[in-house]
Design a protein around this motif. Sequence first.
Motif, PDB file in Angstrom:
ATOM      1  N   GLY A 150       0.799  -1.207   0.000  1.00 27.30           N
ATOM      2  CA  GLY A 150       0.000   0.000   0.000  1.00 27.30           C
ATOM      3  C   GLY A 150       0.839   1.268   0.000  1.00 27.30           C
ATOM      4  O   GLY A 150       1.918   1.313   0.604  1.00 27.30           O
ATOM      5  N   PHE A 151       0.335   2.280  -0.675  1.00 26.97           N
ATOM      6  CA  PHE A 151       0.922   3.624  -0.664  1.00 26.97           C
ATOM      7  C   PHE A 151      -0.102   4.522   0.024  1.00 26.97           C
ATOM      8  O   PHE A 151      -1.157   4.825  -0.538  1.00 26.97           O
ATOM      9  CB  PHE A 151       1.236   4.077  -2.082  1.00 26.97           C
ATOM     10  CG  PHE A 151       2.177   3.143  -2.802  1.00 26.97           C
ATOM     11  CD1 PHE A 151       3.549   3.294  -2.678  1.00 26.97           C
ATOM     12  CD2 PHE A 151       1.684   2.090  -3.569  1.00 26.97           C
ATOM     13  CE1 PHE A 151       4.418   2.430  -3.325  1.00 26.97           C
ATOM     14  CE2 PHE A 151       2.549   1.219  -4.215  1.00 26.97           C
ATOM     15  CZ  PHE A 151       3.923   1.389  -4.086  1.00 26.97           C
ATOM     16  N   ASP A 152       0.212   4.916   1.255  1.00 27.32           N
ATOM     17  CA  ASP A 152      -0.762   5.539   2.143  1.00 27.32           C
ATOM     18  C   ASP A 152      -0.481   7.028   2.327  1.00 27.32           C
ATOM     19  O   ASP A 152       0.685   7.446   2.408  1.00 27.32           O
ATOM     20  CB  ASP A 152      -0.731   4.851   3.507  1.00 27.32           C
ATOM     21  CG  ASP A 152      -1.059   3.363   3.432  1.00 27.32           C
ATOM     22  OD1 ASP A 152      -1.218   2.850   2.310  1.00 27.32           O
ATOM     23  OD2 ASP A 152      -1.157   2.723   4.488  1.00 27.32           O
ATOM     24  N   PHE A 153      -1.578   7.806   2.432  1.00 29.18           N
ATOM     25  CA  PHE A 153      -1.465   9.259   2.561  1.00 29.18           C
ATOM     26  C   PHE A 153      -2.457   9.753   3.601  1.00 29.18           C
ATOM     27  O   PHE A 153      -3.641   9.386   3.557  1.00 29.18           O
ATOM     28  CB  PHE A 153      -1.769   9.941   1.218  1.00 29.18           C
ATOM     29  CG  PHE A 153      -0.947   9.457   0.072  1.00 29.18           C
ATOM     30  CD1 PHE A 153       0.218  10.115  -0.284  1.00 29.18           C
ATOM     31  CD2 PHE A 153      -1.329   8.337  -0.657  1.00 29.18           C
ATOM     32  CE1 PHE A 153       0.984   9.671  -1.357  1.00 29.18           C
ATOM     33  CE2 PHE A 153      -0.564   7.887  -1.718  1.00 29.18           C
ATOM     34  CZ  PHE A 153       0.593   8.554  -2.068  1.00 29.18           C
ATOM     35  N   VAL A 196      -6.861   8.381   6.517  1.00 29.81           N
ATOM     36  CA  VAL A 196      -5.800   7.933   5.613  1.00 29.81           C
ATOM     37  C   VAL A 196      -6.412   7.363   4.336  1.00 29.81           C
ATOM     38  O   VAL A 196      -7.368   6.587   4.373  1.00 29.81           O
ATOM     39  CB  VAL A 196      -4.908   6.866   6.289  1.00 29.81           C
ATOM     40  CG1 VAL A 196      -3.933   6.253   5.286  1.00 29.81           C
ATOM     41  CG2 VAL A 196      -4.146   7.473   7.464  1.00 29.81           C
ATOM     42  N   PHE A 197      -5.849   7.757   3.184  1.00 30.28           N
ATOM     43  CA  PHE A 197      -6.152   7.135   1.894  1.00 30.28           C
ATOM     44  C   PHE A 197      -5.061   6.108   1.591  1.00 30.28           C
ATOM     45  O   PHE A 197      -3.883   6.405   1.756  1.00 30.28           O
ATOM     46  CB  PHE A 197      -6.158   8.164   0.763  1.00 30.28           C
ATOM     47  CG  PHE A 197      -7.130   9.286   0.940  1.00 30.28           C
ATOM     48  CD1 PHE A 197      -8.435   9.153   0.502  1.00 30.28           C
ATOM     49  CD2 PHE A 197      -6.734  10.489   1.520  1.00 30.28           C
ATOM     50  CE1 PHE A 197      -9.333  10.200   0.636  1.00 30.28           C
ATOM     51  CE2 PHE A 197      -7.624  11.535   1.661  1.00 30.28           C
ATOM     52  CZ  PHE A 197      -8.939  11.389   1.225  1.00 30.28           C
ATOM     53  N   SER A 198      -5.449   4.944   1.102  1.00 29.09           N
ATOM     54  CA  SER A 198      -4.457   3.931   0.751  1.00 29.09           C
ATOM     55  C   SER A 198      -4.745   3.377  -0.641  1.00 29.09           C
ATOM     56  O   SER A 198      -5.863   2.919  -0.919  1.00 29.09           O
ATOM     57  CB  SER A 198      -4.463   2.788   1.771  1.00 29.09           C
ATOM     58  OG  SER A 198      -3.445   1.852   1.481  1.00 29.09           O
ATOM     59  N   PHE A 199      -3.732   3.417  -1.515  1.00 25.68           N
ATOM     60  CA  PHE A 199      -3.804   2.809  -2.840  1.00 25.68           C
ATOM     61  C   PHE A 199      -2.939   1.553  -2.807  1.00 25.68           C
ATOM     62  O   PHE A 199      -1.755   1.614  -2.473  1.00 25.68           O
ATOM     63  CB  PHE A 199      -3.315   3.790  -3.900  1.00 25.68           C
ATOM     64  CG  PHE A 199      -4.131   5.044  -3.968  1.00 25.68           C
ATOM     65  CD1 PHE A 199      -5.266   5.103  -4.766  1.00 25.68           C
ATOM     66  CD2 PHE A 199      -3.790   6.159  -3.214  1.00 25.68           C
ATOM     67  CE1 PHE A 199      -6.037   6.267  -4.820  1.00 25.68           C
ATOM     68  CE2 PHE A 199      -4.554   7.319  -3.262  1.00 25.68           C
ATOM     69  CZ  PHE A 199      -5.680   7.364  -4.056  1.00 25.68           C
ATOM     70  N   ILE A 200      -3.524   0.406  -3.162  1.00 28.32           N
ATOM     71  CA  ILE A 200      -2.898  -0.881  -2.864  1.00 28.32           C
ATOM     72  C   ILE A 200      -2.738  -1.709  -4.133  1.00 28.32           C
ATOM     73  O   ILE A 200      -3.670  -1.839  -4.939  1.00 28.32           O
ATOM     74  CB  ILE A 200      -3.741  -1.666  -1.842  1.00 28.32           C
ATOM     75  CG1 ILE A 200      -4.012  -0.799  -0.600  1.00 28.32           C
ATOM     76  CG2 ILE A 200      -3.032  -2.959  -1.437  1.00 28.32           C
ATOM     77  CD1 ILE A 200      -5.127  -1.330   0.280  1.00 28.32           C
ATOM     78  N   LEU A 213      -5.724  -3.915  -8.180  1.00 26.73           N
ATOM     79  CA  LEU A 213      -5.538  -2.624  -7.541  1.00 26.73           C
ATOM     80  C   LEU A 213      -6.719  -2.356  -6.614  1.00 26.73           C
ATOM     81  O   LEU A 213      -7.854  -2.752  -6.911  1.00 26.73           O
ATOM     82  CB  LEU A 213      -5.455  -1.508  -8.586  1.00 26.73           C
ATOM     83  CG  LEU A 213      -4.257  -1.553  -9.537  1.00 26.73           C
ATOM     84  CD1 LEU A 213      -4.417  -0.475 -10.613  1.00 26.73           C
ATOM     85  CD2 LEU A 213      -2.952  -1.350  -8.774  1.00 26.73           C
ATOM     86  N   GLY A 214      -6.442  -1.695  -5.501  1.00 29.94           N
ATOM     87  CA  GLY A 214      -7.502  -1.399  -4.557  1.00 29.94           C
ATOM     88  C   GLY A 214      -7.363  -0.016  -3.947  1.00 29.94           C
ATOM     89  O   GLY A 214      -6.299   0.612  -4.008  1.00 29.94           O
ATOM     90  N   PHE A 215      -8.456   0.440  -3.369  1.00 27.33           N
ATOM     91  CA  PHE A 215      -8.471   1.713  -2.646  1.00 27.33           C
ATOM     92  C   PHE A 215      -9.144   1.484  -1.301  1.00 27.33           C
ATOM     93  O   PHE A 215     -10.209   0.851  -1.230  1.00 27.33           O
ATOM     94  CB  PHE A 215      -9.237   2.777  -3.427  1.00 27.33           C
ATOM     95  CG  PHE A 215      -9.467   4.045  -2.642  1.00 27.33           C
ATOM     96  CD1 PHE A 215      -8.453   4.979  -2.520  1.00 27.33           C
ATOM     97  CD2 PHE A 215     -10.683   4.283  -2.013  1.00 27.33           C
ATOM     98  CE1 PHE A 215      -8.655   6.143  -1.790  1.00 27.33           C
ATOM     99  CE2 PHE A 215     -10.890   5.446  -1.284  1.00 27.33           C
ATOM    100  CZ  PHE A 215      -9.870   6.372  -1.169  1.00 27.33           C
TER     101      PHE A 215
END
Length: 206
Positions: free
Chosen positions: A148-151, A160-164, A194-196
């Motif tokens: 995951g790339f988390d913001f 937090v938003f996470s793109f996985i 891909l996920g969010f």
Amino acid sequence: MSSLFVTAQRVKPFGGFSLYYDNEFKKSSYGGVHLGAEFKINKYIRPEIETSILFGNLQNTTTLDNLGNDTDLFVRRVSSLNFSFSPKISLGDDGEGGSFISIRPKYNFSRIQGSGSHFIINQANPLKSVEVQDSYNEWRHSLGIGIGFDFYKSEKNSDVFSFILYYQGIEMGNALSKLKFSTSNYTTKDVFGLGFTYYIGTKNKE
């Protein structure tokens, strides 16, 4: 009272969706939705529990007679209800509202259902075509992993938003292959997606 408040900050509910590439499915993909909670032990260890549903429809297939007319139509779909645990590891979270990386190994326990219909087409009168239905259910264990790339939403907000990027290990193909009119062995294991995910913080940062 203060200890309860601190404990509450260590639990974050979340929800999201995912999409996986598989060219045997309609639009070459199948998808899912998920809900769960993250439990923050420390800045690195944040295990998660999750319930999710995956679902998709295979490409329809037909058989033809010598004149090129459709004689049979096969429609198949699959879904799984998954209960998952991940000992998630977060790297680079300084708590200051920036971005960080999460590593998400995942264990799944899934109830999988394959179902479908075989339509025997009546060329003279399509309204008299015959439909034969079948379904197959099973329970399965599986492993997968996500990166995951988390913001953080902002410096003062703990959402937090996470793109996985997912490597999917849930095998739904066996339930499709067990349908009595299936002639191929299907698999949904070892596919990427891909996920969010959106994590809901319980308070704003000071």
